[in-house]
Scaffold this active site. Sequence first.
Site, PDB file in Angstrom:
ATOM      1  N   ASN A   1      -9.892   5.280   1.055  1.00 48.94           N
ATOM      2  CA  ASN A   1      -9.150   4.852   0.076  1.00 48.94           C
ATOM      3  C   ASN A   1      -9.138   6.441  -1.140  1.00 48.94           C
ATOM      4  OD1 ASN A   1      -7.561   2.756  -0.211  1.00 48.94           O
ATOM      5  ND2 ASN A   1      -9.055   1.630   0.127  1.00 48.94           N
TER       6      ASN A   1
ATOM      7  N   ASP B   1      -9.778   1.337  -4.676  1.00 45.95           N
ATOM      8  CA  ASP B   1      -8.868   1.142  -4.072  1.00 45.95           C
ATOM      9  C   ASP B   1      -8.136   2.417  -3.923  1.00 45.95           C
ATOM     10  OD1 ASP B   1      -6.579   0.024  -2.607  1.00 45.95           O
ATOM     11  OD2 ASP B   1      -8.163  -1.245  -1.644  1.00 45.95           O
TER      12      ASP B   1
ATOM     13  N   GLU C   1       0.809  -1.105  -0.222  1.00 44.90           N
ATOM     14  CA  GLU C   1       0.376   0.432  -0.321  1.00 44.90           C
ATOM     15  C   GLU C   1       1.386   1.015  -0.097  1.00 44.90           C
ATOM     16  OE1 GLU C   1      -2.384   1.204  -0.514  1.00 44.90           O
ATOM     17  OE2 GLU C   1      -4.881   0.100   0.267  1.00 44.90           O
TER      18      GLU C   1
END
Length: 278
Positions: A134, A185, A4
């Site tokens: 996100n 995302d 991430e």
Amino acid sequence: MLGEGPTYDQHTGTAWWFDILGRKLFEADIETGVVKSHQLPQMASVLARVDDDRQIIATETGLHLRQVKTGALELVTPIEANSPDTRSNDGRVHPCGALWVGTMGISAEPGAGAIYHVARGVVSVLFDKISIPNAICFSPDGAIAYFTDTAINKLMRVDIDPETALPLGEPRVFFDHSDGDGGLDGAVCDADGVIWNARWGAGCVDAYSPEGKRIKTLAVPATQTSCPAFVGANADRLLVTSAREGMSTEQLDNDPKAGMTFVLDHPVKGRFEPAYLL
């Protein structure tokens, strides 16, 4: 395990990203391909340049100042520091130097997180009762912010003050993916205002026009794609992280590149990330 928060420092030609659950920070020289791994004492998910010697990283307890040479960390802005059940997730620095950063439950408990605005250490709640924050990114002129709650799967747009990055009105739906495959995302916004969004569970990165139309989909060889970043001397390539989190042995057998980080060949008109203003 959970790739991430990728970003790129054009001053050094270095890409950075995290394994949140593995408590690791990765450092990659884009031109040589050399990758280093740094162990962290906490789960962390967002990194931004401050200056040549320092970075800011968002962790489960707040914003830490990181010394690039030594890796030493100093907590400078607590955020939910006394909440052992939450951690940081997505975030991005606005051109004015302020940071938007989201928090969420460690087990993605419904409504346990929030999205914060942090400017010179002053923390303000922008949106609460967020499950999985996100897609935080900003238009090239700094007048629009985008974000999502992956649990709801609607990409939101809100007008903001380009001088402060604070909202000027209420968010509205920019793209509704609530009935689509996979989950919205992480995202970045390019020089033309196109939003590039990683679609978790669908193995791809989607491009959305400033008008809210999906205009392109790039395949990624890992199902759980998590976040893109513009990399390279001209910010013309996309680096994309992915994850192995929550996958069974059978799923991993069918998805052998899960958790890898990729650079896509498709050219993009990217932008370099601004520095965080202490």
